[in-house]
Design a protein around this motif. Structure first.
Motif, PDB file in Angstrom:
ATOM      1  N   THR A  97       2.335   1.530  -3.673  1.00 24.46           N
ATOM      2  CA  THR A  97       1.420   1.648  -4.811  1.00 24.46           C
ATOM      3  C   THR A  97       0.330   2.693  -4.616  1.00 24.46           C
ATOM      4  N   ARG A  98      -0.030   2.989  -3.366  1.00 23.70           N
ATOM      5  CA  ARG A  98      -1.113   3.946  -3.118  1.00 23.70           C
ATOM      6  C   ARG A  98      -0.617   5.273  -2.592  1.00 23.70           C
ATOM      7  N   ALA A 134       0.831  -1.208   0.000  1.00 21.36           N
ATOM      8  CA  ALA A 134       0.000   0.000   0.000  1.00 21.36           C
ATOM      9  C   ALA A 134       0.863   1.254   0.000  1.00 21.36           C
TER      10      ALA A 134
END
Length: 326
Positions: free
Chosen positions: A142-143, A139
């Motif tokens: 990628t986020r 997370a």
């Protein structure tokens, strides 16, 4: 170690309304055991089959409002459905570790001197809890990274560096290195046994092991300056004194324009959850700061542009704060 917020609302803890609240809470423990067992089996078999194959356990979930029926077909509450792949497995392992820690707390004499927290957990619990952090690593890469101005460009260029504080068994470092194939990751921890386990984990991650280095270090004694583009800090796992000592050093360790991302616990929705969270954190050698308190602390440390990234309902909140540009 609780079910998600949506599941909890389906079956609130019966404090004060039951003629025997202790017995009701004991039943809730078995509900959670049913949840974890069902989700664990559903990682390798269709959930409908898992529910049908354990009717007594499923009856517990039904009584808790987590399963209903459409004729003879079980209909699970959304919170009972595990995520696919490593994310789901990590979540189940974290809940299972939480149950084990609760049992350990029940067997511990509360009047005895405080124990060693994570140092007292066996290798299996450390590995399970640590491997669950791979979800956070993915997370983060990628986020969160794409949403922080300038960070994706820095980490996509040669020389991008990440500091993983409290690396534990190295699962987050491995996940970040896999998602960001040009970065090098430095993992630090004060716990030698965790670092020994991490080296075993790296031996199985040959695709990224050459970009990950581990060292034993107290983050409160970090002396690097302007060395990292991204620093990850799992704040709940540091004692309050260590956290307050570490933050100025972590701010200095960032390159100008670099980002510190902090894992935090959200403000508790009710007094019971707040008390449980504080007990669990302090028992494991951590602190009781929540997201709101950490946001204030980051600003006080000289960082700016504080941003919040919720994860799952009721789950951790990632706070990001930027080192001011030179």
């Amino acid at each position: 170690m609780s079910v998600s917020a949506s599941a909890s609302s389906a079956s609130p803890l019966p404090h004060g309304r039951s003629p025997d609240p202790v017995a009701a809470l004991e039943a809730s423990t078995w509900v959670l055991a049913a949840v974890v067992g069902t989700m664990r089996e559903a990682l390798s078999a269709p959930l409908a089959e898992v529910l049908a194959g354990a009717p007594q356990r499923t009856a517990v979930l039904e009584a808790a409002g987590l399963v209903s029926w459409d004729g003879v077909t079980p209909v699970p509450h959304p919170s009972l459905v595990p995520a696919d792949g490593p994310t789901g497995r990590g979540g189940v392992e974290a809940r299972l570790s939480g149950l084990r820690q609760a049992v350990a707390a029940a067997a511990q004499d509360a009047s005895a001197p405080a124990g060693g927290g994570w140092a007292e957990l066996d290798d299996e619990v450390l590995l399970n809890q640590g491997r669950a952090s791979a979800v956070t690593g993915r997370a983060l890469a990628t986020r969160v990274v794409p949403e922080l101005p300038g960070l994706a460009e820095r980490l996509g260029a040669p020389g991008g560096r990440v500091l993983d504080v409290g690396t534990g068994v190295g699962a987050l470092a491995v996940a970040v290195a896999r998602e960001l194939p040009r970065v090098s990751v430095v993992g630090v921890d004060v716990f030698q046994r965790a670092l020994d386990l991490a080296r075993g984990e790296l031996a199985a991650a040959r695709d990224v092991a050459d970009r990950i280095s581990l060292r034993r270090q107290d983050v409160a004694e970090l002396a690097e300056r302007g060395a990292y583009d991204l620093v990850w800090l799992p704040a709940p796992f540091l004692a309050q004194e260590a956290l307050e000592s570490a933050l100025p050093r972590l701010a200095e360790a960032l390159r100008p324009g670099g980002w510190l991302v902090v894992g935090t616990n959200p403000p508790a929705g009710d007094p019971l959850r707040a008390a449980v969270a504080a007990w669990n954190a302090v028992r494991n050698g951590g602190n009781a700061y929540d997201t709101d308190r950490m946001a204030d602390v980051l600003t006080a440390a000289g960082l700016d542009d504080v941003r919040r990234f919720p994860t799952v309902p009721g789950g951790p909140v990632l706070l990001a704060a930027r080192h001011p540009d030179a």
